[in-house]
Design an enzyme around this catalytic site. Structure first.
Site, PDB file in Angstrom:
ATOM      1  N   GLY A  55      -0.514  11.099  -1.798  1.00  0.00           N
ATOM      2  CA  GLY A  55       0.792  11.411  -1.207  1.00  0.00           C
ATOM      3  C   GLY A  55       1.204  12.809  -1.611  1.00  0.00           C
ATOM      4  N   CYS A  82      -5.717   9.640  -6.094  1.00  0.00           N
ATOM      5  CA  CYS A  82      -4.854  10.804  -6.300  1.00  0.00           C
ATOM      6  C   CYS A  82      -3.434  10.376  -6.711  1.00  0.00           C
ATOM      7  CB  CYS A  82      -4.880  11.658  -5.025  1.00  0.00           C
ATOM      8  SG  CYS A  82      -4.240  13.291  -5.311  1.00  0.00           S
ATOM      9  N   TYR A  83      -2.453  10.499  -5.834  1.00  0.00           N
ATOM     10  CA  TYR A  83      -1.098  10.051  -6.179  1.00  0.00           C
ATOM     11  C   TYR A  83      -1.137   8.595  -6.665  1.00  0.00           C
ATOM     12  CZ  TYR A  83       3.989   9.423  -5.664  1.00  0.00           C
ATOM     13  OH  TYR A  83       5.321   9.196  -5.893  1.00  0.00           O
ATOM     14  N   HIS A 171     -10.605  12.626  -3.546  1.00  0.00           N
ATOM     15  CA  HIS A 171     -10.467  11.829  -2.316  1.00  0.00           C
ATOM     16  C   HIS A 171     -11.824  11.320  -1.821  1.00  0.00           C
ATOM     17  CE1 HIS A 171      -6.185  12.524  -1.560  1.00  0.00           C
ATOM     18  NE2 HIS A 171      -6.403  13.660  -2.197  1.00  0.00           N
ATOM     19  N   GLU A 173     -12.360   9.331   0.505  1.00  0.00           N
ATOM     20  CA  GLU A 173     -12.321   9.095   1.958  1.00  0.00           C
ATOM     21  C   GLU A 173     -12.638  10.347   2.769  1.00  0.00           C
ATOM     22  OE1 GLU A 173      -9.861   9.367  -0.107  1.00  0.00           O
ATOM     23  OE2 GLU A 173      -8.018  10.128   0.779  1.00  0.00           O
ATOM     24  N   VAL A 228     -10.018   3.440  28.909  1.00  0.00           N
ATOM     25  CA  VAL A 228     -10.684   2.585  27.928  1.00  0.00           C
ATOM     26  C   VAL A 228      -9.761   1.482  27.404  1.00  0.00           C
ATOM     27  CG1 VAL A 228     -11.983   2.581  25.773  1.00  0.00           C
ATOM     28  CG2 VAL A 228     -11.804   4.677  27.091  1.00  0.00           C
ATOM     29  N   ASP A 229      -8.568   1.872  26.966  1.00  0.00           N
ATOM     30  CA  ASP A 229      -7.722   0.914  26.263  1.00  0.00           C
ATOM     31  C   ASP A 229      -7.277  -0.241  27.159  1.00  0.00           C
ATOM     32  OD1 ASP A 229      -8.073   2.898  24.447  1.00  0.00           O
ATOM     33  OD2 ASP A 229      -6.032   3.691  24.561  1.00  0.00           O
ATOM     34  N   SER A 230      -6.741   0.091  28.332  1.00  0.00           N
ATOM     35  CA  SER A 230      -6.263  -1.014  29.175  1.00  0.00           C
ATOM     36  C   SER A 230      -7.435  -1.846  29.684  1.00  0.00           C
ATOM     37  CB  SER A 230      -5.391  -0.507  30.327  1.00  0.00           C
ATOM     38  OG  SER A 230      -6.120   0.303  31.216  1.00  0.00           O
ATOM     39  N   SER A 231      -8.584  -1.215  29.924  1.00  0.00           N
ATOM     40  CA  SER A 231      -9.730  -1.997  30.431  1.00  0.00           C
ATOM     41  C   SER A 231     -10.252  -2.960  29.367  1.00  0.00           C
ATOM     42  CB  SER A 231     -10.866  -1.070  30.861  1.00  0.00           C
ATOM     43  OG  SER A 231     -10.428  -0.173  31.844  1.00  0.00           O
ATOM     44  N   LYS A 373      -9.655   3.891  18.036  1.00  0.00           N
ATOM     45  CA  LYS A 373     -10.315   4.120  19.329  1.00  0.00           C
ATOM     46  C   LYS A 373     -11.820   3.817  19.313  1.00  0.00           C
ATOM     47  CE  LYS A 373      -9.550   6.227  23.428  1.00  0.00           C
ATOM     48  NZ  LYS A 373      -8.302   6.088  24.188  1.00  0.00           N
TER      49      LYS A 373
END
Ligand code: XMP
Length: 517
Positions: A55, A82-83, A171, A173, A228-231, A373
């Site tokens: 953070g 970290c934080y 980090h 990540e 993509v998303d709605s399909s 996504k």
């Protein structure tokens, strides 16, 4: 079987979403929640593991975000990053101080004790990590030991193996941390004993069961855009409730060339969905006539879309009368709305169907609200959906209206459609389509002088916009090859009547945005 949950407590780091992605990549399910939730809420989630994010604040500030120390008594393994590490050490009796200099960027750590998240790494081995911190821990709480150090951070990684509490100053990540994935994997699997069981297949099975339970014998509708998303959302819901789902595809008059026909064909040939295709193009274009302000265009389209959608839903027979609305909301939207920093200012109105569920009294079904996504694409692939659908570039709800600067006229739309089709064709031929977040044309509301044969021309300018991005929050203009740009430019100017000049947009986001309006 209850799916195991890794709880990521967000203290506002720019990397919090990245932590979630890295955990998901290990096939472990996780959720991000703001640090402002109270302890009981965290406890009720029954997490199998907890990660405290980084953070921007200093843990030493009086107003700084913190967490109820009872979290450390849950017996759940915790990794503070970290934080999160400074908070863990500070709350458990260690000491944190403000460092004279911020440490930001690459650093090398040496492993002192290869246990916990460092298990599997040779002792004394040096490895590259990414540091980004101001404060640092100067003395450890009881029972904690140093697992790794760097020149600047004597406590680069620390832990209390008995209590399964760990902290890293760097980090893991971030891609610049060479063994970041190995470290997170060691934490999730060795320390927490989790299984890598969060897979597209398990997601599909769970979702179908959950949707079937939510919708029961009810009927649902979905606004299908062909994206993509709605399909993927529609196919997933159809897997659960079959033909009780009706998809409505609205041609709003500002789609790309041949797009309506392509979507209808794609649904017919590949998706086995109940589809209503509404050609409302004239209505939209009439409503847009004379409007030049971008926000007014967006609102006009959004409002009309809701009207058309509602009218079509009312035409459905008793059997199909919907009580549910399917939406392809993704996890980044969900995080954004509950984010610790609070929702960022609205720069452009993005909500294409805002207000629809309330107005039609529909309950939302959002089967993708846990996914990023790339996970949506994997789920689509798992269900056998074609690659062309899954890798389609995003296309905004207000369509070409926000790429036709100034007033939307039939003349400008025709030029834009033809130029855009050429760009798509060439980008695909160069095999760059999938590597670009978006590539499209924009038509400017100005004319410039040119020469064609012996004649002077005075015609429109088309701009090419092509960007790379991970999530549309930031974007860089794509370094398209000059040869490709040359070919597109010459084809557009030669083949598209009404355009005599092509320019390339070399702005990144921020400070520009991807779309021009
Ligand atoms: P900007 O232009 O804000 O766009 O950088 C970020 C991403 O969002 C898409 N976009 C929209 N999508 N409805 C949508 O569904 C909208 O109103 C809308 N406006 C922008 C844009 O194409 C880009 O991918």
């Amino acid at each position: 079987m209850r799916r195991s949950l890794v709880l990521i407590v967000d203290f506002g780091s720019q990397y919090t979403q990245l932590i979630a992605r890295r955990v998901r990549e290990q096939h472990v399910y996780c959720e991000i929640h703001p640090c402002t939730l109270d302890f009981e809420a965290f406890k009720a989630m029954e997490p199998e593991a907890i990660i405290l994010s980084g953070g921007p604040a200093s843990t030493l500030g009086a107003e700084s975000p913190t967490i109820d120390p009872a979290i450390f008594e849950l017996g759940v393994p915790i990794l503070g990053i970290c934080y999160g590490m400074q908070l863990t050490c500070g709350l458990l009796g260690g000491k944190v101080e403000a460092a004279d200099e911020r440490e930001f960027g690459p650093a090398t750590i040496t492993v002192d004790k290869p246990v916990g998240l460092l298990s599997g790494i040779e002792p004394a081995a040096a490895t590259n990590v990414w540091m980004s911190h101001g404060d640092r821990v100067i003395s450890l709480p009881d029972g904690f030991e140093v697992l790794a150090h760097s020149d600047n951070s004597p406590f680069a990684a620390v832990g209390h193996a008995g209590r399964k509490l760990y902290g890293v100053q760097f980090h893991p990540e971030v891609a610049h941390t060479d063994l970041g994935d190995e470290m997170l994997g060691a934490f999730l699997f060795d320390v927490c004993g989790l299984e890598p069981s969060w897979t597209p297949a398990s997601f599909v099975d769970e979702s179908v069961a959950r949707i079937a339970k939510q919708v029961g014998d009810g009927a649902a509708i979905c606004g299908l855009s062909g994206g993509v998303d709605s399909s993927v959302a529609a196919v997933l819901v159809a897997k659960a409730i079959g033909k009780k789902l009706t998809c409505i595809f609205v041609d709003n008059g500002v789609l790309r060339r041949d797009e309506a026909a392509q979507v209808v064909r794609m649904v017919r040939d590949h998706l086995d969905l109940n589809l209503v295709h509404v050609d409302a193009s004239r209505r939209f274009l009439d409503a847009l006539a004379g409007i030049t302000d971008p926000e007014t265009k967006r609102k006009t389209i959004g409002r009309l879309f809701i009207d058309v959608f509602e009218e079509e839903a009312k035409k459905l027979g008793k059997e199909q009368e919907p009580a549910f609305l399917v939406q392809g909301t993704l996890y980044p939207d969900v995080i954004e709305s509950v984010s610790f920093k609070g929702p960022s200012a609205v720069i452009k109105t993005h909500h294409n169907v805002g207000g629809l569920p309330e107005r039609m009294k529909l309950e939302l079904v959002e089967p993708l609200r846990e996914l990023f996504k790339d996970e949506v694409r994997e789920v689509g692939a798992q269900m056998g959906m074609p690659r062309r659908v899954l890798w389609r570039q995003p296309f905004p709800g207000p369509g070409l209206a926000i790429r036709c600067l100034g007033e939307v006229t039939d003349e400008k739309l025709a030029i834009l459609r033809n130029a855009d089709a050429i760009l798509q064709e060439e980008v695909r031929a160069a095999e760059l389509y999938e590597s670009l977040w978006q590539s499209f044309c924009v038509i400017l509301p100005v004319r410039s002088v040119g020469v064609m044969g012996d004649d002077r021309t005075y015609e429109y300018v088309v701009a090419i916009r092509a960007v790379t991005s991970k999530d549309a929050m930031t974007a860089d203009w794509a370094r398209l090859p000059y040869d490709l740009l040359a070919k597109v430019s010459s084809r557009v100017i030669n083949e598209v009547r009404g355009c005599n000049r092509v320019v390339y947009d070399i702005s990144s986001k921020p400070p520009s945005t991807i779309e021009w309006e």
